[in-house]
Structures are given as structure tokens and as C-alpha cells.
Write an enzyme that holds these catalytic residues in place. Structure first.
Site, mmCIF file in Angstrom:
data_model
loop_
_atom_site.group_PDB
_atom_site.id
_atom_site.type_symbol
_atom_site.label_atom_id
_atom_site.label_comp_id
_atom_site.label_asym_id
_atom_site.label_seq_id
_atom_site.Cartn_x
_atom_site.Cartn_y
_atom_site.Cartn_z
ATOM 1 N N GLU A 1 3.194 -39.157 -18.504
ATOM 2 C CA GLU A 1 3.488 -39.874 -16.874
ATOM 3 C C GLU A 1 2.562 -41.439 -17.100
ATOM 4 O O GLU A 1 3.799 -42.300 -16.725
ATOM 5 C CB GLU A 1 3.252 -39.803 -15.606
ATOM 6 C CG GLU A 1 3.561 -40.192 -14.153
ATOM 7 C CD GLU A 1 3.751 -39.459 -13.301
ATOM 8 O OE1 GLU A 1 3.868 -38.387 -12.608
ATOM 9 O OE2 GLU A 1 2.809 -40.497 -12.032
ATOM 10 N N SER B 1 -1.407 -38.169 -12.068
ATOM 11 C CA SER B 1 -0.913 -37.063 -12.555
ATOM 12 C C SER B 1 -0.866 -37.295 -14.282
ATOM 13 O O SER B 1 -0.378 -38.657 -14.138
ATOM 14 C CB SER B 1 0.546 -36.381 -11.924
ATOM 15 O OG SER B 1 0.398 -35.480 -10.448
ATOM 16 N N ARG C 1 10.136 -41.303 -11.627
ATOM 17 C CA ARG C 1 9.043 -42.237 -12.538
ATOM 18 C C ARG C 1 9.945 -42.937 -13.547
ATOM 19 O O ARG C 1 9.383 -42.926 -15.169
ATOM 20 C CB ARG C 1 8.270 -40.806 -13.087
ATOM 21 C CG ARG C 1 6.719 -40.249 -11.792
ATOM 22 C CD ARG C 1 6.637 -41.423 -11.214
ATOM 23 N NE ARG C 1 5.951 -40.611 -9.899
ATOM 24 C CZ ARG C 1 6.241 -39.698 -9.121
ATOM 25 N NH1 ARG C 1 8.039 -40.358 -8.768
ATOM 26 N NH2 ARG C 1 5.571 -38.939 -7.648
#
Ligand SMILES: Cc1cc2nc3c(=O)[nH]c(=O)nc-3n(C[C@H](O)[C@H](O)[C@H](O)COP(=O)(O)OP(=O)(O)OC[C@H]3O[C@@H](n4cnc5c(N)ncnc54)[C@H](O)[C@@H]3O)c2cc1C
Length: 312
Positions: free
Chosen positions: A304, A234, A183
Site C-alpha cells: 500500500e 499499513s 486503495r
């Protein structure tokens, strides 16, 4: 943007749309948050390059895909939000099998929805893009986030990208121009550039098998994620060797709520908008979860989701 700046855009020949004080709740999957001082919807790539060239150099710019990983604080974003999803939507088979070491390659505009790319690849005999069918963002967002799931990761398939910078200049770049991690994607040159398209390589496969895999992965999501309520996927990255959802659940945080925002009871790493959440509610839940997990387990979770803009 004042009238003089609007006039400058019009005089420069901008063909796209400019909207003032555009509510970003309309453009984010959380369906919450403040407004963009101005929203720019370029007509095509040339128009996007022109838009960036004409904007005042001090004007903050945020390029947005489908807003599925984004929270805009309630005070809004004091700058220009540039949308890709409405113009950079070309998608094509770039080369037949054999042209790139036995791979099939596909070129997709940054505004193409990732699920569309997943199905396009499958239909054209490529395998390995199935996981993208459940990521509700654009190709540009997937490149910026190195989106991934079920063992797949965006940059594992990138052959080349095309970017645009603040001066409207287009560049071809190779994966080696970027630092790429879980990520995480950063241009080594540290210049401000945005993705406008990418070429992806996939192994040859079988359409029926890929379509079956897509169905199976989507069913898994429906079973495990609160897809009937606004969310941004998420919220935290998984820490090495563990799952953020497991840690959050172990702290008894499922169902924790502030205003209209709640830690999902179905998936602890999701924060859902129960209907009338403000960005502040969502951020308060996120901060509480972060602090609680850190105090009780010692793990410093990293968000995130991207949070931008000013508090109300
Ligand atoms: C239900 C649900 C499930 C999800 N599942 C997953 C998952 O399995 N795996 C996963 O990784 N993510 C998942 N996500 C998160 C999200 O879909 C991904 O991060 C997606 O890649 C974001 O794309 P976007 O176009 O919506 O980006 P946006 O939210 O619009 O933007 C996210 C960031 O990318 C930047 N960006 C967007 N476009 C560009 C561009 N063209 N050039 C440069 N920067 C750009 C933005 O400035 C911002 O910083 C999920 C989200 C939801 C709502």
C-alpha cells in the site's frame, strides 16, 4: 536543478520556497530515506501552477502531502518534490443542507490534513468524516490513495475535484473521470494531474455524536497501532476476504528486523523505525515479509505504501 534552472524559477516570479537536497526524512512519517534533489514549497495555488509550468518538461515531479504513506529510497529522488501541505490549506462549507440532495458539502484544499477536515465537518454538523481523524495525511494524499478505515472511504464522499497538470492548467473533474477501488485511484484519461482541492458531501449529523465517534476511533488506534514509533500505517493492502496483518502474524514475522526497521510487535502490518532505520532497512523488511507470506500461504500481498527514488 542547476543554477540556470533556479534562475528560471526566480525570473518566472515564483514566490514560494525552493530548497536543494532537502532530506525527505524530515517530510515522511517513517523519518527515514534520502533527499529530494529539490523541494518546492509554492506560496499558493497560482504559484503551484506557475512552478509546474516553469519546470523543465523532463524533470520528474512528485507531489507530496504529509509523507505518511511514502518511502524515499536512500539515494534520493532525482527531481522536484512539490509540497502541498503548506499552501493548499483552505477549508470551507461549500453549501448548506439541501443544496446537494440533503447533503452538507465542504471544499478543502489538497494540503489540508485529513484529521482537520474530519473535525471541521463534525463542527459544522456533518456526519461520516469521523474516520478521517486518524489518517495522518493530507486531503490530496487521501484522494490519491482512496484512504479509508473503519468502514469509511475517501471517494465515497467526493462530489468533485480540482486538478492541476504539468502545464499548470487547472481542471474540474467528476468522480466518473476516475477508476476507483480499494486503495486505488486512476484517472481514466491517463494524463499526469495532481489534486489541488476537492468538494466532499456528508450527511447532516450532530456535532457531539461525531466528536464522540472521533474520540472512540482514535482510542481504538492507540490500542492497536504502534503510534509512538515512526511508521507509515499499513504497509500492505488487505487481500480480498482476509487481513494482511493476520497473514504476516501467522508466518511468525512480528519482531522480524533488519537494521533499524522492524515488523511491529503491536500490529503486524506496520513496519516501525526503531530510531536509525535506513530506507533500505525498511524496504528489506517489506520484501522479506512479502516473500515469506507468499511462500508460506500463497498470498501475493500488494504494497500500500508508495516507494520512490533511487537506491543509495
Ligand atoms: C499511523 C498511520 C495510520 C494510518 N492509517 C491509515 C488508515 O487508516 N487508512 C488509510 O487509508 N491510510 C492510513 N495511513 C496511510 C496514510 O496516512 C494515507 O495513505 C494518507 O492518505 C496519505 O496522505 P499523505 O498526504 O501523507 O500522502 P503522501 O504520503 O505524501 O503521498 C502518498 C501518495 O499520494 C500522492 N499524493 C499526495 N498528495 C497528492 C496530490 N495532491 N495529488 C496527487 N497525488 C498526491 C503522492 O505522490 C504519493 O504517491 C496511515 C498512516 C500512518 C502513519
Amino acid at each position: 536543478m542547476n543554477m540556470a534552472e533556479m534562475d528560471k524559477l526566480a525570473a518566472a516570479g515564483l514566490r514560494g520556497e525552493v530548497r536543494l537536497r532537502e532530506p525527505m526524512a524530515r517530510h515522511t512519517s517513517w523519518r527515514a530515506g534520502g533527499s529530494a534533489e529539490r523541494a518546492l514549497l509554492p506560496a499558493d495555488l497560482d504559484d503551484l501552477a506557475l512552478t509546474l509550468r516553469v519546470l523543465a518538461p523532463h524533470e520528474p515531479v512528485l507531489v507530496v502531502g504529509l509523507g505518511s504513506n511514502l518511502l524515499v529510497r536512500d539515494g534520493g529522488f532525482a527531481g522536484a518534490v512539490v509540497f502541498t501541505h503548506h499552501s493548499l490549506i483552505g477549508i470551507e462549507v461549500e453549501a448548506e443542507v439541501g443544496a446537494t440532495h440533503g447533503m452538507l458539502s465542504f471544499r478543502a484544499g489538497a494540503g489540508v490534513p485529513a484529521p482537520h477536515l474530519a473535525r471541521f465537518v463534525a463542527k459544522h454538523g456533518g456526519a461520516g468524516a469521523e474516520w478521517m481523524a486518524g489518517v495522518p495525511g493530507t486531503v490530496g494524499g487521501a484522494l490519491a490513495m482512496n484512504a479509508g478505515c473503519y468502514g469509511g472511504e475517501t471517494w465515497n464522499h467526493v462530489v468533485a475535484v480540482e486538478t492541476v497538470d504539468r502545464a499548470g492548467m487547472l481542471r474540474h473533474r467528476a468522480p466518473s473521470d476516475y477508476e476507483i477501488g480499494y486503495r486505488h485511484v486512476a484517472l481514466k484519461a491517463r494524463t499526469d494531474e495532481w489534486f489541488v482541492s476537492a468538494v466532499f458531501g456528508f450527511q447532516p449529523g450532530e456535532e457531539r455524536a461525531s466528536m464522540e465517534r472521533i474520540k472512540e476511533l482514535l482510542q481504538k488506534r492507540v490500542a492497536s497501532q504502534p503510534l509512538n514509533q515512526p511508521n507509515a500505517g499499513s504497509v500492505f493492502r488487505n487481500p480480498p476476504g482476509d487481513h494482511a496483518a493476520r497473514l504476516i502474524e501467522s508466518c511468525g514475522l512480528k519482531g522480524y528486523a533488519v537494521g533499524g526497521a522492524q515488523v511491529s510487535r503491536k500490529h503486524a502490518n506496520f513496519i516501525v523505525n526503531e530510531g536509525d532505520a535506513s530506507a533500505r532497512d525498511i524496504e528489506s523488511v517489506l520484501r522479506h515479509v512479502h516473500a515469506t507470506v507468499r511462500d508460506r500461504t500463497g498470498v501475493d500481498l500488494v504494497a500500500e505504501v508508495r516507494i520512490v527514488g533511487d537506491a543509495a
